[in-house]
Write a protein that holds these residues in place. Structure first.
Motif, short mmCIF file in Angstrom:
data_model
loop_
_atom_site.label_atom_id
_atom_site.label_comp_id
_atom_site.label_asym_id
_atom_site.label_seq_id
_atom_site.Cartn_x
_atom_site.Cartn_y
_atom_site.Cartn_z
N GLU A 197 0.52 -1.43 -0.18
CA GLU A 197 -0.12 -0.40 -0.04
C GLU A 197 0.83 1.05 -0.18
N PHE A 198 0.09 1.91 -0.11
CA PHE A 198 0.88 3.65 -0.09
C PHE A 198 0.99 3.56 1.26
N THR A 199 1.56 4.52 1.30
CA THR A 199 1.71 5.50 3.21
C THR A 199 2.35 6.73 2.81
N ALA A 200 1.52 7.63 3.50
CA ALA A 200 1.81 8.84 4.15
C ALA A 200 3.44 9.54 4.25
N ALA A 201 3.65 10.35 3.97
CA ALA A 201 4.65 10.62 3.75
C ALA A 201 5.54 12.35 4.22
N ALA A 202 4.25 13.11 3.69
CA ALA A 202 4.07 14.34 4.02
C ALA A 202 2.80 15.07 3.51
N THR A 203 2.67 16.22 5.01
CA THR A 203 1.93 16.98 4.46
C THR A 203 1.78 18.17 3.68
N VAL A 204 1.85 19.13 2.98
CA VAL A 204 2.48 20.19 2.50
C VAL A 204 1.50 21.27 2.37
N HIS A 205 1.55 22.47 2.25
CA HIS A 205 1.15 23.50 1.34
C HIS A 205 0.64 24.49 -0.07
N GLU A 206 1.94 24.41 0.11
CA GLU A 206 2.47 24.63 -1.90
C GLU A 206 3.27 22.88 -2.26
N PRO A 207 2.51 23.32 -3.91
CA PRO A 207 2.61 22.04 -4.60
C PRO A 207 4.46 21.42 -4.76
N GLU A 208 5.03 21.15 -3.82
CA GLU A 208 6.21 21.06 -4.22
C GLU A 208 6.38 19.81 -2.76
N ALA A 209 7.29 18.76 -2.64
CA ALA A 209 8.41 18.62 -1.11
C ALA A 209 9.15 17.62 -1.34
N TRP A 210 10.18 17.12 -0.88
CA TRP A 210 11.93 16.77 -0.80
C TRP A 210 10.43 14.71 0.60
N LEU A 211 11.24 14.10 -0.68
CA LEU A 211 11.51 12.84 0.34
C LEU A 211 12.76 12.86 0.51
N GLN A 212 13.19 12.20 2.10
CA GLN A 212 14.42 12.09 2.42
C GLN A 212 14.87 10.68 2.76
N ASP A 213 16.40 10.80 3.28
CA ASP A 213 16.71 9.42 3.79
C ASP A 213 15.71 8.19 3.31
N LEU A 214 15.92 8.15 1.91
CA LEU A 214 15.79 7.12 1.40
C LEU A 214 16.81 6.31 0.67
N PRO A 215 16.22 4.62 0.32
CA PRO A 215 18.07 3.98 0.37
C PRO A 215 17.56 4.16 -1.61
N PRO A 216 19.05 4.40 -1.62
CA PRO A 216 19.27 4.21 -3.02
C PRO A 216 19.70 2.70 -3.85
N GLY A 217 19.24 2.96 -4.94
CA GLY A 217 18.67 1.68 -5.99
C GLY A 217 17.57 1.33 -6.08
N GLU A 218 16.73 1.66 -4.79
CA GLU A 218 15.57 1.92 -4.73
C GLU A 218 14.04 2.14 -5.52
N PHE A 219 13.47 1.28 -6.16
CA PHE A 219 11.79 2.38 -6.84
C PHE A 219 11.40 2.51 -5.73
N ILE A 220 10.99 3.44 -5.91
CA ILE A 220 9.32 4.18 -5.63
C ILE A 220 8.72 4.90 -6.08
N GLU A 221 6.84 5.07 -5.61
CA GLU A 221 5.92 5.25 -6.47
C GLU A 221 5.84 6.61 -5.22
N VAL A 222 5.07 7.73 -6.17
CA VAL A 222 4.75 8.82 -5.33
C VAL A 222 3.13 9.62 -6.00
N ARG A 223 2.66 9.89 -5.33
CA ARG A 223 0.86 10.03 -5.48
C ARG A 223 0.92 11.22 -4.47
N ILE A 224 -0.29 12.14 -5.02
CA ILE A 224 -0.65 12.99 -4.79
C ILE A 224 -1.52 13.68 -4.82
N ILE A 225 -2.53 13.78 -2.96
CA ILE A 225 -4.13 13.59 -2.41
C ILE A 225 -3.80 15.43 -2.56
N ALA A 226 -4.93 16.19 -3.29
CA ALA A 226 -4.88 17.66 -2.84
C ALA A 226 -6.36 17.39 -1.91
#
Length: 305
Positions: A258-287
């Motif tokens: 499943e998808f899990t919460a990564a951040a809640t922001v108020h502007e249309p951009e965000a940083w994801l950090q401390d991720l393992p290099p070489g790993e595939f990740i999927e990201v989606r946004i809920i307005a």
């Protein structure tokens, strides 16, 4: 007004204010706007845009000035190296009082690793060769004139960098002041519209604003752009969703169900950090806003670096 919050992102703020200006141009006489007119809003927008452009110009200039300083510093290292070879032929390779008289610091005959010491040494070598012209070598590029010219070029480049730092501080202060004024004008117009229009007046929409009496769900975010920047970081960006006041960033790691919460922001951009290099990740946004949440955006995939 809760239905129409003021954006904190500078580019989004300019876009929203541009919409307000267009609304004023079309409706200010009809509605009776007196204080925050199209002309007043446009003047504040122009000042803020010019201030932002000036910050960008000074930042570009900063890169050029820093590059120039690095180039002059490298030239200084070359000149010091040539002078070192010349003096080695006269004084030997080991440090002694003659090396000290020429200005070499830290009881070393090597080219200093510290920038300030390289500058000081170039100045000292200039004075030394002026006093000891018999120790100069034009063929080796070890003369008072060469050392002096190199020192002056390096000093000028350093002064240009320092001047740019001061100019950038001034430009950033001016930008912040101009954006603060623009936000004040935006809030003033929305407050004025709140007096002149009813909460359900459809003319709110002509300003690209929410009607206070009806807060609609934002539409789904259409696409998500991912950029793996290295060191386990991913920059996430998406186009703003109308009426959205916040965005939920969700991530699904390789192999996860499943998808899990990564951040809640108020502007249309965000940083994801401390991720393992070489790993595939999927990201989606809920307005989302106070009325609820939109459907999730299509997911985008990136390989973490």
């Amino acid at each position: 007004m809760a239905a129409n919050p003021t954006p904190t992102n500078d580019s989004v703020l300019l876009a929203r204010c541009h919409d307000l200006i267009k609304g004023c141009e079309a409706l200010e006489e009809e509605i009776g706007i007196k204080q925050n007119t199209a002309a007043a809003m446009q003047a504040a927008w122009d000042a803020a845009n010019a201030a932002l452009m000036e910050v960008g110009r000074v930042k570009t200039e900063r890169g050029q000035r820093r590059k120039e300083l690095r180039n002059r510093d490298r030239e200084g290292e070359v000149v010091i190296g040539r002078c070192r070879l010349r003096l080695t032929a006269l004084f030997g390779t080991g440090f002694n009082t003659q090396w000290g008289a020429a200005g070499f610091p830290d009881r070393s005959t090597m080219v200093p690793e510290v920038f300030a010491k390289r500058m000081s040494l170039l100045s000292s070598l200039t004075r030394y060769f002026e006093l000891k012209p018999e120790h100069e070598s034009t063929d080796m590029g070890a003369t008072a004139v060469i050392c002096g010219a190199t020192f002056e070029a390096l000093s000028d480049a350093r002064s240009a960098v320092n001047f740019n730092k001061s100019a950038l501080r001034t430009a950033v202060l001016a930008k912040n002041k101009a954006l603060k004024k623009l936000r004040h004008k935006m809030r003033g117009l929305i407050w004025e519209l709140g007096i002149l229009l009813t909460a359900s007046d459809p003319r709110w929409l002509r300003f690209h604003l929410q009607m206070p009496a009806r807060l609609s769900l934002p539409p789904p975010v259409e696409q998500v752009t991912l950029e793996a920047t290295g060191q386990g970081k991913v920059f996430v960006q998406w186009p703003p969703a109308p009426h959205a006041t916040r965005y939920r960033v969700q991530m699904q790691r390789m192999g996860a169900a499943e998808f899990t919460a990564a951040a809640t922001v108020h502007e249309p951009e965000a940083w994801l950090q401390d991720l393992p290099p070489g790993e595939f990740i999927e990201v989606r946004i809920i307005a989302a806003n106070k009325a609820g949440e939109a459907a999730p955006s299509p997911a985008s995939v990136v390989v973490v670096r």
